[in-house]
Design a protein around this motif. Structure first.
Motif, mmCIF file in Angstrom:
data_model
loop_
_atom_site.group_PDB
_atom_site.id
_atom_site.type_symbol
_atom_site.label_atom_id
_atom_site.label_comp_id
_atom_site.label_asym_id
_atom_site.label_seq_id
_atom_site.Cartn_x
_atom_site.Cartn_y
_atom_site.Cartn_z
ATOM 1 N N HIS A 116 0.852 -1.194 0.000
ATOM 2 C CA HIS A 116 0.000 0.000 0.000
ATOM 3 C C HIS A 116 0.884 1.239 0.000
ATOM 4 N N ARG A 117 0.680 2.098 -1.005
ATOM 5 C CA ARG A 117 1.509 3.281 -1.173
ATOM 6 C C ARG A 117 0.791 4.546 -0.715
ATOM 7 N N PHE A 118 1.580 5.470 -0.172
ATOM 8 C CA PHE A 118 1.117 6.826 0.156
ATOM 9 C C PHE A 118 -0.162 6.804 1.000
ATOM 10 N N VAL A 119 -0.139 5.996 2.034
ATOM 11 C CA VAL A 119 -1.315 5.799 2.887
ATOM 12 C C VAL A 119 -1.542 7.036 3.764
ATOM 13 N N VAL A 120 -2.756 7.549 3.750
ATOM 14 C CA VAL A 120 -3.093 8.735 4.541
ATOM 15 C C VAL A 120 -2.933 8.412 6.027
ATOM 16 N N THR A 121 -2.150 9.271 6.706
ATOM 17 C CA THR A 121 -1.824 9.064 8.117
ATOM 18 C C THR A 121 -2.092 10.338 8.897
ATOM 19 N N SER A 122 -2.613 10.182 10.102
ATOM 20 C CA SER A 122 -2.862 11.344 10.962
ATOM 21 C C SER A 122 -2.410 11.020 12.379
ATOM 22 N N GLY A 123 -2.588 12.012 13.255
ATOM 23 C CA GLY A 123 -2.281 11.799 14.664
ATOM 24 C C GLY A 123 -3.346 11.012 15.399
ATOM 25 N N GLY A 124 -4.392 10.603 14.672
ATOM 26 C CA GLY A 124 -5.363 9.661 15.228
ATOM 27 C C GLY A 124 -6.521 10.257 15.997
ATOM 28 N N GLY A 125 -6.472 11.557 16.304
ATOM 29 C CA GLY A 125 -7.505 12.165 17.129
ATOM 30 C C GLY A 125 -8.630 12.800 16.330
ATOM 31 N N PRO A 126 -9.286 13.809 16.926
ATOM 32 C CA PRO A 126 -10.400 14.486 16.254
ATOM 33 C C PRO A 126 -9.916 15.601 15.326
ATOM 34 N N GLY A 127 -10.849 16.422 14.848
ATOM 35 C CA GLY A 127 -10.503 17.586 14.035
ATOM 36 C C GLY A 127 -9.950 17.216 12.670
ATOM 37 N N ILE A 128 -8.879 17.881 12.273
ATOM 38 C CA ILE A 128 -8.248 17.615 10.973
ATOM 39 C C ILE A 128 -7.800 16.168 10.881
ATOM 40 N N MET A 129 -7.367 15.601 11.998
ATOM 41 C CA MET A 129 -6.932 14.196 12.006
ATOM 42 C C MET A 129 -8.094 13.285 11.612
ATOM 43 N N GLU A 130 -9.232 13.516 12.230
ATOM 44 C CA GLU A 130 -10.426 12.734 11.892
ATOM 45 C C GLU A 130 -10.810 12.932 10.431
ATOM 46 N N ARG A 149 -1.014 9.080 24.014
ATOM 47 C CA ARG A 149 -1.688 9.113 25.307
ATOM 48 C C ARG A 149 -1.349 10.424 26.012
ATOM 49 N N LEU A 150 -2.364 11.201 26.330
ATOM 50 C CA LEU A 150 -2.181 12.500 26.980
ATOM 51 C C LEU A 150 -2.934 12.519 28.308
ATOM 52 N N GLU A 167 -1.113 3.451 19.703
ATOM 53 C CA GLU A 167 -1.114 4.269 20.918
ATOM 54 C C GLU A 167 0.329 4.418 21.388
ATOM 55 N N PHE A 168 0.810 5.666 21.437
ATOM 56 C CA PHE A 168 2.185 5.935 21.848
ATOM 57 C C PHE A 168 2.229 6.639 23.197
ATOM 58 N N HIS A 169 3.246 6.320 23.968
ATOM 59 C CA HIS A 169 3.529 7.054 25.203
ATOM 60 C C HIS A 169 4.579 8.130 24.933
ATOM 61 N N TYR A 170 5.567 7.780 24.106
ATOM 62 C CA TYR A 170 6.687 8.692 23.849
ATOM 63 C C TYR A 170 6.449 9.487 22.571
ATOM 64 N N PHE A 171 6.454 10.818 22.698
ATOM 65 C CA PHE A 171 6.243 11.679 21.540
ATOM 66 C C PHE A 171 7.292 11.413 20.459
ATOM 67 N N PHE A 172 8.554 11.220 20.880
ATOM 68 C CA PHE A 172 9.606 11.098 19.867
ATOM 69 C C PHE A 172 9.527 9.792 19.086
ATOM 70 N N MET A 173 8.968 8.731 19.683
ATOM 71 C CA MET A 173 8.786 7.496 18.924
ATOM 72 C C MET A 173 7.644 7.651 17.920
ATOM 73 N N ARG A 174 6.604 8.365 18.322
ATOM 74 C CA ARG A 174 5.503 8.684 17.399
ATOM 75 C C ARG A 174 6.037 9.527 16.233
ATOM 76 N N LYS A 175 6.889 10.499 16.546
ATOM 77 C CA LYS A 175 7.448 11.363 15.500
ATOM 78 C C LYS A 175 8.326 10.561 14.533
ATOM 79 N N PHE A 176 9.010 9.556 15.065
ATOM 80 C CA PHE A 176 9.816 8.704 14.187
ATOM 81 C C PHE A 176 8.947 8.096 13.094
ATOM 82 N N TRP A 177 7.792 7.544 13.478
ATOM 83 C CA TRP A 177 6.928 6.886 12.498
ATOM 84 C C TRP A 177 6.267 7.885 11.552
#
Length: 287
Positions: A116-130, A149-150, A167-177
């Protein structure tokens, strides 16, 4: 003596300071496994405010507020009314993110690839992500949510593909992906989180730290022209004039889709490193 649990099954140990490296590694290896299973090669990331609502919900809230009318404090009511009217205005960006994600997903679904190429990805929450996940879902494609997780719990939106909600605990690991799978980013109006993600990616692009060419689209002139001006950075010599070209400014779905399609076809139809041909196609770090 009571039988002791195995170390890797011991919750007290896994939550301890000593086990932090294991938790960090888990936020790399667990997503890696799921991306492989789902054959996700690369992504296009949508960033933007969690506070932007759909036009339908924003208009319904405004109608409800007007029907309620002035009760106790007229001044407070006027403030609420202004905010609600602004929410209806802002709903434009929800609907346009949704449509852009739908167009991109429909197009990427026509590409000949075993992954699967160029898969749409978001931060998973509401608003623009939704909105982004919703548009991709409506086009019948896979779509990813990298949730965090906040303390004020951010709930994942319902449009993320099953198995691709993280679901990520560490912001920097989420940013890596976010950074290492993305071939392009679309930055819709947002706050500190959106701006933080944008400048982190711009820094990677400016320093050429990743072995891929990134397209960073800044969407919404009315908003972003008010929020910041980058030209003084070049005038003072803090960045080069060329660095200003790292951002592509657009103000319509058609313009954004044209820029994305042209960039992806020119630079990413054939992956730039063997590493990026895999699922997931994690970008190579230069230097």
């Amino acid at each position: 003596m009571a039988q002791q649990p195995l170390a890797y099954l011991n919750p007290e140990f896994l939550d301890s300071q000593e086990a932090r490296p294991i938790r960090l590694l888990s936020e790399y290896l667990e997503p890696l496994r799921r991306f492989k299973d789902q054959k996700i090669q690369d992504t296009v990331v949508f960033f933007g405010s969690a506070r932007v609502d759909s036009r339908e919900r924003a208009e319904r809230a405004l109608k409800t507020l007007k029907a309620r009318g002035v009760r106790d404090a007229e001044e407070e009511f006027e403030i609420e009314l202004r905010k609600s009217r602004k929410a209806v205005e802002w709903a434009r960006y929800y609907e346009e993110a949704r449509e852009l994600a739908r167009l991109l997903t429909a197009w990427s679904g026509t590409l000949q690839s075993e992954n699967h190429r160029f898969v749409v990805t978001s931060g998973g929450g509401p608003g623009i992500m939704e909105a982004a996940n919703r548009g991709a879902h409506e086009a019948g494609g896979k779509t990813i949510g990298l949730n965090i997780r906040l303390p004020f719990e951010q709930e994942a939106n319902p449009y993320i593909t099953e198995g691709l909600q993280f679901e990520f605990h560490y912001f920097f690991m989420r940013k890596f992906w976010f950074a290492y799978l993305a071939k392009a980013l679309v930055i819709f109006p947002g706050g500190f989180g959106t701006i933080d993600e944008m400048f982190e990616i711009l820094t990677l692009a400016q320093t050429r730290k990743l072995s891929k060419k990134l397209c960073v689209i800044l969407y919404g002139a009315e908003y972003w022209n008010d929020v910041f001006h980058l030209e003084p950075l070049a005038e003072w010599g803090a960045i080069n004039e060329e660095d200003l070209k790292l951002l592509c400014r657009v103000d319509s779905v058609d313009a954004a889709f044209a820029e994305l399609q042209a960039h992806l076809m020119k630079h990413h139809m054939v992956p730039q490193t063997p590493q990026e041909t895999k699922a997931p196609g994690i970008a190579k770090t230069r230097g």
